[in-house]
Design a protein around this motif. Structure first.
Motif, mmCIF file in Angstrom:
data_model
loop_
_atom_site.group_PDB
_atom_site.id
_atom_site.type_symbol
_atom_site.label_atom_id
_atom_site.label_comp_id
_atom_site.label_asym_id
_atom_site.label_seq_id
_atom_site.Cartn_x
_atom_site.Cartn_y
_atom_site.Cartn_z
ATOM 1 N N ASN A 222 0.856 -1.183 0.000
ATOM 2 C CA ASN A 222 0.000 0.000 0.000
ATOM 3 C C ASN A 222 0.888 1.228 0.000
ATOM 4 O O ASN A 222 2.033 1.193 0.461
ATOM 5 C CB ASN A 222 -0.949 0.008 1.209
ATOM 6 N N TYR A 223 0.376 2.328 -0.544
ATOM 7 C CA TYR A 223 1.184 3.532 -0.703
ATOM 8 C C TYR A 223 1.456 4.238 0.623
ATOM 9 O O TYR A 223 2.376 5.042 0.716
ATOM 10 C CB TYR A 223 0.489 4.508 -1.656
ATOM 11 N N GLU A 224 0.647 3.946 1.624
ATOM 12 C CA GLU A 224 0.800 4.660 2.893
ATOM 13 C C GLU A 224 1.915 4.062 3.752
ATOM 14 O O GLU A 224 2.767 4.787 4.258
ATOM 15 C CB GLU A 224 -0.513 4.629 3.668
ATOM 16 N N ARG A 225 1.934 2.727 3.896
ATOM 17 C CA ARG A 225 2.902 2.106 4.805
ATOM 18 C C ARG A 225 3.676 0.962 4.154
ATOM 19 O O ARG A 225 4.292 0.155 4.837
ATOM 20 C CB ARG A 225 2.192 1.621 6.074
ATOM 21 N N MET A 226 3.634 0.872 2.854
ATOM 22 C CA MET A 226 4.444 -0.039 2.047
ATOM 23 C C MET A 226 4.240 -1.518 2.433
ATOM 24 O O MET A 226 3.213 -2.093 2.174
ATOM 25 C CB MET A 226 5.919 0.359 2.123
ATOM 26 N N GLN A 227 5.235 -2.133 3.080
ATOM 27 C CA GLN A 227 5.214 -3.571 3.333
ATOM 28 C C GLN A 227 4.660 -3.917 4.719
ATOM 29 O O GLN A 227 4.855 -5.038 5.187
ATOM 30 C CB GLN A 227 6.629 -4.148 3.215
ATOM 31 N N ASN A 228 3.982 -2.989 5.376
ATOM 32 C CA ASN A 228 3.619 -3.215 6.775
ATOM 33 C C ASN A 228 2.667 -4.403 6.959
ATOM 34 O O ASN A 228 2.748 -5.118 7.957
ATOM 35 C CB ASN A 228 2.995 -1.954 7.377
ATOM 36 N N LEU A 229 1.774 -4.635 5.993
ATOM 37 C CA LEU A 229 0.838 -5.750 6.126
ATOM 38 C C LEU A 229 1.567 -7.095 6.037
ATOM 39 O O LEU A 229 1.289 -8.011 6.823
ATOM 40 C CB LEU A 229 -0.240 -5.657 5.046
ATOM 41 N N GLY A 230 2.492 -7.220 5.095
ATOM 42 C CA GLY A 230 3.275 -8.448 4.996
ATOM 43 C C GLY A 230 4.160 -8.652 6.207
ATOM 44 O O GLY A 230 4.371 -9.783 6.666
ATOM 45 N N TRP A 231 4.694 -7.555 6.743
ATOM 46 C CA TRP A 231 5.531 -7.617 7.947
ATOM 47 C C TRP A 231 4.714 -8.127 9.137
ATOM 48 O O TRP A 231 5.146 -9.034 9.855
ATOM 49 C CB TRP A 231 6.116 -6.241 8.230
ATOM 50 N N LEU B 254 2.644 18.030 8.314
ATOM 51 C CA LEU B 254 1.248 17.602 8.184
ATOM 52 C C LEU B 254 1.015 16.246 8.853
ATOM 53 O O LEU B 254 -0.040 16.018 9.453
ATOM 54 C CB LEU B 254 0.858 17.538 6.706
ATOM 55 N N LEU B 255 2.012 15.356 8.772
ATOM 56 C CA LEU B 255 1.885 14.061 9.447
ATOM 57 C C LEU B 255 1.809 14.242 10.962
ATOM 58 O O LEU B 255 1.054 13.547 11.645
ATOM 59 C CB LEU B 255 3.065 13.157 9.081
ATOM 60 N N ARG B 256 2.589 15.175 11.475
ATOM 61 C CA ARG B 256 2.540 15.450 12.922
ATOM 62 C C ARG B 256 1.201 16.048 13.322
ATOM 63 O O ARG B 256 0.784 15.910 14.476
ATOM 64 C CB ARG B 256 3.673 16.393 13.322
ATOM 65 N N LYS B 257 0.530 16.693 12.382
ATOM 66 C CA LYS B 257 -0.798 17.252 12.645
ATOM 67 C C LYS B 257 -1.901 16.214 12.384
ATOM 68 O O LYS B 257 -3.074 16.570 12.321
ATOM 69 C CB LYS B 257 -1.026 18.479 11.753
ATOM 70 N N LYS B 258 -1.492 14.948 12.208
ATOM 71 C CA LYS B 258 -2.425 13.832 12.030
ATOM 72 C C LYS B 258 -3.209 13.900 10.716
ATOM 73 O O LYS B 258 -4.329 13.382 10.617
ATOM 74 C CB LYS B 258 -3.421 13.760 13.197
ATOM 75 N N VAL B 259 -2.627 14.530 9.702
ATOM 76 C CA VAL B 259 -3.253 14.528 8.383
ATOM 77 C C VAL B 259 -3.004 13.171 7.726
ATOM 78 O O VAL B 259 -1.882 12.661 7.738
ATOM 79 C CB VAL B 259 -2.690 15.668 7.504
ATOM 80 N N MET C 147 -2.832 13.495 1.736
ATOM 81 C CA MET C 147 -1.662 14.233 1.263
ATOM 82 C C MET C 147 -1.277 13.802 -0.152
ATOM 83 O O MET C 147 -0.930 14.648 -0.994
ATOM 84 C CB MET C 147 -0.500 14.020 2.231
ATOM 85 N N ILE C 148 -1.323 12.509 -0.427
ATOM 86 C CA ILE C 148 -0.971 12.014 -1.763
ATOM 87 C C ILE C 148 -1.939 12.566 -2.811
ATOM 88 O O ILE C 148 -1.523 13.046 -3.879
ATOM 89 C CB ILE C 148 -0.976 10.472 -1.772
ATOM 90 N N LEU C 149 -3.240 12.512 -2.513
ATOM 91 C CA LEU C 149 -4.235 13.037 -3.447
ATOM 92 C C LEU C 149 -4.068 14.537 -3.642
ATOM 93 O O LEU C 149 -4.211 15.050 -4.761
ATOM 94 C CB LEU C 149 -5.639 12.723 -2.927
ATOM 95 N N ALA C 150 -3.747 15.255 -2.561
ATOM 96 C CA ALA C 150 -3.543 16.700 -2.658
ATOM 97 C C ALA C 150 -2.331 17.029 -3.528
ATOM 98 O O ALA C 150 -2.365 17.966 -4.337
ATOM 99 C CB ALA C 150 -3.381 17.301 -1.268
ATOM 100 N N LEU C 151 -1.256 16.254 -3.386
ATOM 101 C CA LEU C 151 -0.058 16.479 -4.202
ATOM 102 C C LEU C 151 -0.356 16.225 -5.682
ATOM 103 O O LEU C 151 0.125 16.959 -6.561
ATOM 104 C CB LEU C 151 1.084 15.580 -3.725
ATOM 105 N N PHE C 152 -1.127 15.174 -5.972
ATOM 106 C CA PHE C 152 -1.538 14.913 -7.356
ATOM 107 C C PHE C 152 -2.322 16.104 -7.909
ATOM 108 O O PHE C 152 -2.064 16.579 -9.025
ATOM 109 C CB PHE C 152 -2.394 13.651 -7.430
ATOM 110 N N ALA C 153 -3.277 16.587 -7.129
ATOM 111 C CA ALA C 153 -4.130 17.676 -7.593
ATOM 112 C C ALA C 153 -3.323 18.955 -7.815
ATOM 113 O O ALA C 153 -3.463 19.623 -8.850
ATOM 114 C CB ALA C 153 -5.247 17.932 -6.567
#
Length: 306
Positions: free
Chosen positions: A27-36, A279-284, A289-295
């Motif tokens: 997943n784009y948010e946490r990469m391999q975390n589910l497999g880990w 923004l991550l520290r502000k719990k965004v 954030m990814i969608l906003a950067l695309f836009a």
């Protein structure tokens, strides 16, 4: 005194087998975390008996994780040792476990690519292909079995190496070894992050600034081309001048990107990274954030800004 809970070789073998599916769910948010987290489930079930403790362990291993899939094995080994000590009452907090993971995954990722993708796999592939071209069925079999035997053996032995190293670390928790390793891992992680930002984060502006009128009194500022036909000598002079970074006319075009690069190369990429961290520290949400950067990128491109 409660009996000490220990991860047997059978328990560690289950983790080793599951680690082959580390990249089964990205997943784009946490990469391999589910497999880990999936890899660690057998150990979590063995170490923790209550649903609350199991949920807490699973949640702490659903944080961001990303490295080369094969060199994740020694990190798994160290993590198993830390979890074993934590389950037996050692004062190991979640930040320490996560810090060790982050500190190890960056440097080890840089080792995995050249060793496996750029050396071992091409060698086995070339050997198998040469035999296959001669019509020998052994060629693809050598590649398939050779690659997987080496891969699985590497995963197992490096996981065991990491487990033994992690056990040595946790023997002296009162002496601060784990705290020092965690601090060092965090510092190393910052260096890795800085290198990745410079390499992967690119922000380029397409805004032109007013042109500069050049003076050619010394004959070295620009090279003019005559109107009409271009003579051989003048063309040679223009090509040589252009190779020496001279302009082909009395006007020098300027751009916003050139001015920013002359100040600090990669400045906008750094600022963008710092903004995302804030923004991550502000719990965004990272997805937001990814969608906003695309836009923003699409709008800026259409407007001619990037």
């Amino acid at each position: 005194m409660a009996e000490r809970i220990q991860l047997t070789q059978s328990d560690r073998r289950k983790v080793w087998w599951r680690s082959t599916f580390l990249q089964g769910s990205w997943n784009y948010e946490r990469m391999q975390n589910l497999g880990w987290a999936y890899s660690l489930i057998p150990a979590i079930k063995k170490l923790y008996t209550s649903e609350e403790d199991r949920s807490a362990a699973l949640e702490r291993h659903l944080e961001f994780f990303n490295t080369h899939p094969y060199v994740a094995a020694p990190i798994l080994g160290v993590t198993l040792a830390l979890e074993e000590e934590k389950a037996n009452g050692a004062e190991i907090d979640n930040a320490a476990i996560q810090g060790v993971k982050i500190g190890m995954m960056g440097p080890l990722a840089g080792i995995g690519d050249p060793v496996f993708w750029f050396t071992l796999r091409p060698i086995l592939g070339a050997l198998g292909a040469s035999l296959a071209q001669a019509g020998n069925i052994v060629g693809p079999l050598i590649f398939f079995f050779g690659w997987n035997i080496i891969r699985m053996a590497f995963l197992w032995y490096t996981q065991e190496l990491g487990f033994k190293a992690g056990s040595e670390i946790t023997k002296d928790l009162s002496g601060g070894i784990l705290q020092k390793i965690t601090k060092g891992a965090s510092i190393l992680g910052m260096f890795i992050l800085a290198a990745l930002v410079e390499r992967w984060v690119s922000v380029k502006f397409a805004v032109d600034l007013p042109a500069t009128k050049l003076s050619n009194d010394n004959g070295k500022t620009f090279v003019t081309l005559p109107n009409g036909a271009v003579t051989g000598g003048k063309l040679k002079e223009a090509i040589e001048g252009f190779n020496d970074n001279l302009n082909l006319g009395p006007i020098k075009t300027n751009s916003l990107q050139e001015q920013l690069d002359s100040l600090i190369p990669g400045l906008m990429g750094l600022l963008l990274t710092l903004l995302c961290m804030w923004l991550l520290r502000k719990k965004v949400s990272p997805i937001v954030m990814i969608l906003a950067l695309f836009a923003v990128g699409i709008i800026a491109h259409v407007a001619g800004l990037m």
